[in-house]
Design a protein around this motif. Structure first.
Motif, mmCIF file in Angstrom:
data_model
loop_
_atom_site.group_PDB
_atom_site.id
_atom_site.type_symbol
_atom_site.label_atom_id
_atom_site.label_comp_id
_atom_site.label_asym_id
_atom_site.label_seq_id
_atom_site.Cartn_x
_atom_site.Cartn_y
_atom_site.Cartn_z
ATOM 1 N N ILE A 30 0.843 -1.204 0.000
ATOM 2 C CA ILE A 30 0.000 0.000 0.000
ATOM 3 C C ILE A 30 0.875 1.249 0.000
ATOM 4 C CG2 ILE A 30 -1.621 1.364 1.398
ATOM 5 C CD1 ILE A 30 -2.980 -1.305 2.147
ATOM 6 N N ASP A 31 1.991 1.230 0.729
ATOM 7 C CA ASP A 31 2.904 2.382 0.749
ATOM 8 C C ASP A 31 3.484 2.684 -0.620
ATOM 9 O OD1 ASP A 31 2.531 2.994 3.397
ATOM 10 O OD2 ASP A 31 4.302 1.901 4.097
ATOM 11 N N GLN A 32 3.531 1.698 -1.498
ATOM 12 C CA GLN A 32 4.083 1.899 -2.843
ATOM 13 C C GLN A 32 3.058 2.443 -3.834
ATOM 14 O OE1 GLN A 32 5.761 -1.917 -3.810
ATOM 15 N NE2 GLN A 32 7.368 -1.737 -2.280
ATOM 16 N N LEU A 33 1.797 2.536 -3.424
ATOM 17 C CA LEU A 33 0.756 3.067 -4.310
ATOM 18 C C LEU A 33 0.924 4.574 -4.484
ATOM 19 C CD1 LEU A 33 -2.410 1.224 -2.934
ATOM 20 C CD2 LEU A 33 -1.232 0.762 -5.088
ATOM 21 N N PRO A 62 -0.076 8.457 -4.181
ATOM 22 C CA PRO A 62 -0.618 9.067 -2.956
ATOM 23 C C PRO A 62 -2.141 8.999 -2.822
ATOM 24 C CG PRO A 62 1.079 10.465 -3.896
ATOM 25 C CD PRO A 62 0.866 9.335 -4.859
ATOM 26 N N GLN A 83 -4.342 6.898 -4.232
ATOM 27 C CA GLN A 83 -4.768 5.512 -4.015
ATOM 28 C C GLN A 83 -4.417 5.058 -2.603
ATOM 29 O OE1 GLN A 83 -3.077 3.072 -7.096
ATOM 30 N NE2 GLN A 83 -4.235 4.091 -8.724
ATOM 31 N N ARG A 84 -3.221 5.422 -2.147
ATOM 32 C CA ARG A 84 -2.779 5.040 -0.801
ATOM 33 C C ARG A 84 -3.732 5.632 0.247
ATOM 34 N NH1 ARG A 84 2.325 6.309 -1.114
ATOM 35 N NH2 ARG A 84 1.996 8.482 -0.587
ATOM 36 N N GLU A 85 -4.068 6.905 0.098
ATOM 37 C CA GLU A 85 -4.965 7.544 1.062
ATOM 38 C C GLU A 85 -6.334 6.870 1.071
ATOM 39 O OE1 GLU A 85 -6.702 11.961 2.240
ATOM 40 O OE2 GLU A 85 -5.316 11.770 0.551
ATOM 41 N N LEU A 90 -6.040 3.524 2.939
ATOM 42 C CA LEU A 90 -5.887 3.697 4.382
ATOM 43 C C LEU A 90 -7.199 4.124 5.028
ATOM 44 C CD1 LEU A 90 -2.338 5.319 4.503
ATOM 45 C CD2 LEU A 90 -2.984 2.948 5.068
ATOM 46 N N GLY A 117 -5.873 0.589 -7.702
ATOM 47 C CA GLY A 117 -4.997 0.190 -6.607
ATOM 48 C C GLY A 117 -5.008 -1.318 -6.396
ATOM 49 N N LEU A 139 -1.855 -3.800 -6.547
ATOM 50 C CA LEU A 139 -1.505 -4.640 -5.411
ATOM 51 C C LEU A 139 -1.489 -6.119 -5.792
ATOM 52 C CD1 LEU A 139 -3.487 -2.811 -2.613
ATOM 53 C CD2 LEU A 139 -1.025 -2.785 -2.981
#
Length: 191
Positions: free
Chosen positions: A129-132, A134, A136-138, A141, A170, A174
């Motif tokens: 998820i950290d590699q997505l 910004p 998509q990551r938000e 989360l 995303g 993943l």
């Protein structure tokens, strides 16, 4: 038709203001929640579904010819959201079953090296998820905190469709980067 329904003013409803939502809530909320509870069997979920129905109705800003068509629209929307919820719940249960079967197979094969600990699966999930990107990551989360798509859209100031598209992109990213066991866990969380 109840006296409250007779007091509904479609001109006010069609303005789609806070007053419109208050009027819809006052007249239909309890009955729609009761209707939804019969299908999903949990009051909190039913209340969440009705909030979603009201939000979507307000967002679409439909024009209704009569109180009857408005009422039919709300009940049909509620039924459809309940069916969608039940389908998502079944998909989640199927994913959990797949995860359990995958772990069971790994244990019965005697290959303990393949058996990932729960913490390791979560670590892989968060690394991926950290590699997505910004946005998509938000979105991921916020979803992990239990936020619904509409809540995420509102919190981020983006459209519901954008949230859905970003989640789908995303998930595709993943799937390509995660081990199958970790991805199955992810699906169990997000579907």
């Amino acid at each position: 038709m109840s006296s409250e329904e007779r007091d509904l003013n479609l001109d006010v409803i069609h303005q789609w203001s806070n007053l419109s939502l208050q009027m819809l809530y006052r007249v239909f909320y309890k009955a729609l929640v009761g209707f939804a509870v019969q299908m999903v069997e949990e009051r909190q979920i039913a209340e969440d579904i009705i909030q979603e129905v009201f939000f979507n109705t307000w967002r679409k800003k439909n024009v209704f010819q009569s109180v009857g068509t408005l009422k039919a629209y709300l009940y049909n929307s509620t039924r459809n959201e309940c069916i969608n919820h039940i389908r998502r719940r079944q998909v989640r249960q199927e994913h959990v079953k797949r995860i359990e079967e995958a772990y069971r197979e790994m244990r019965t094969d005697g290959n303990m090296e393949l058996l990932l600990h729960k913490e390791e699966v979560y670590r892989q999930l968060f690394v991926a998820i950290d590699q997505l990107p910004p946005k998509q990551r938000e979105i991921f989360l916020l979803a992990m905190k239990g936020k619904k798509n509409t809540e995420i859209a509102e919190a981020m100031g983006i459209t519901l469709n954008t949230v859905k598209k970003q989640r789908q992109r995303g998930l595709e990213s993943l799937r390509a980067t995660m081990r199958p066991e970790a991805f199955l866990l992810l699906l169990g969380i997000f579907h």
